[in-house]
Design a protein around this motif. Structure first.
Motif, PDB file in Angstrom:
ATOM      1  N   ASP A   2      35.495  35.701  57.608  1.00  0.00           N
ATOM      2  CA  ASP A   2      36.932  35.682  57.872  1.00  0.00           C
ATOM      3  C   ASP A   2      37.628  34.804  56.832  1.00  0.00           C
ATOM      4  O   ASP A   2      37.007  33.945  56.215  1.00  0.00           O
ATOM      5  N   CYS A   3      38.916  35.019  56.656  1.00  0.00           N
ATOM      6  CA  CYS A   3      39.685  34.173  55.760  1.00  0.00           C
ATOM      7  C   CYS A   3      39.626  32.725  56.247  1.00  0.00           C
ATOM      8  O   CYS A   3      39.644  32.462  57.451  1.00  0.00           O
ATOM      9  N   CYS A  10      43.348  33.465  47.182  1.00  0.00           N
ATOM     10  CA  CYS A  10      43.539  34.832  46.697  1.00  0.00           C
ATOM     11  C   CYS A  10      45.014  35.175  46.504  1.00  0.00           C
ATOM     12  O   CYS A  10      45.342  36.188  45.886  1.00  0.00           O
ATOM     13  N   SER A  56      43.259  45.134  48.924  1.00  0.00           N
ATOM     14  CA  SER A  56      41.884  45.419  48.510  1.00  0.00           C
ATOM     15  C   SER A  56      40.995  44.179  48.567  1.00  0.00           C
ATOM     16  O   SER A  56      39.770  44.305  48.541  1.00  0.00           O
ATOM     17  N   ARG A  58      38.951  41.334  50.140  1.00  0.00           N
ATOM     18  CA  ARG A  58      38.277  41.092  51.411  1.00  0.00           C
ATOM     19  C   ARG A  58      37.496  39.783  51.292  1.00  0.00           C
ATOM     20  O   ARG A  58      36.770  39.581  50.315  1.00  0.00           O
ATOM     21  N   ALA A  60      34.723  37.313  51.167  1.00  0.00           N
ATOM     22  CA  ALA A  60      33.280  37.453  50.990  1.00  0.00           C
ATOM     23  C   ALA A  60      32.764  36.214  50.277  1.00  0.00           C
ATOM     24  O   ALA A  60      33.514  35.539  49.562  1.00  0.00           O
TER      25      ALA A  60
END
Length: 84
Positions: A2-3, A10, A56, A58, A60
């Motif tokens: 999760d963020c 980002c 786009s 995500r 990770a």
């Protein structure tokens, strides 16, 4: 993954070449997006005005690392590697 709360790496580290509401020419790398709120959350999340590039991304391990500072370092490295 999760963020990470209050990270926004980002939304700051990468350049975005497509228009963003309030930033019609996109944004340069290292500049905070004008759509970040005071809690470092995106005001456009889930809205059609959000740039495709942003959608786009995500969270990770290879993009976010283990900390906010690691996320900045990884994203800055990706920015350098993809800049013509």
């Amino acid at each position: 993954m999760d963020c990470r709360p209050a990270c926004a790496a980002c939304c700051i580290a990468p350049s975005i070449t497509s228009p963003i509401p309030g930033m019609p020419d996109g944004k340069p790398a290292g500049v905070a997006c004008v759509q970040l709120d005071e809690a470092l959350r995106c005001r456009l999340f889930g809205r059609p005005e959000r740039p495709a590039f942003c959608g786009s991304l995500r969270p990770a391990q290879d993009m976010c690392g283990a900390s906010r500072s690691a996320a900045f370092a990884l994203l800055e490295q990706m920015e350098r590697a993809t800049t013509p």
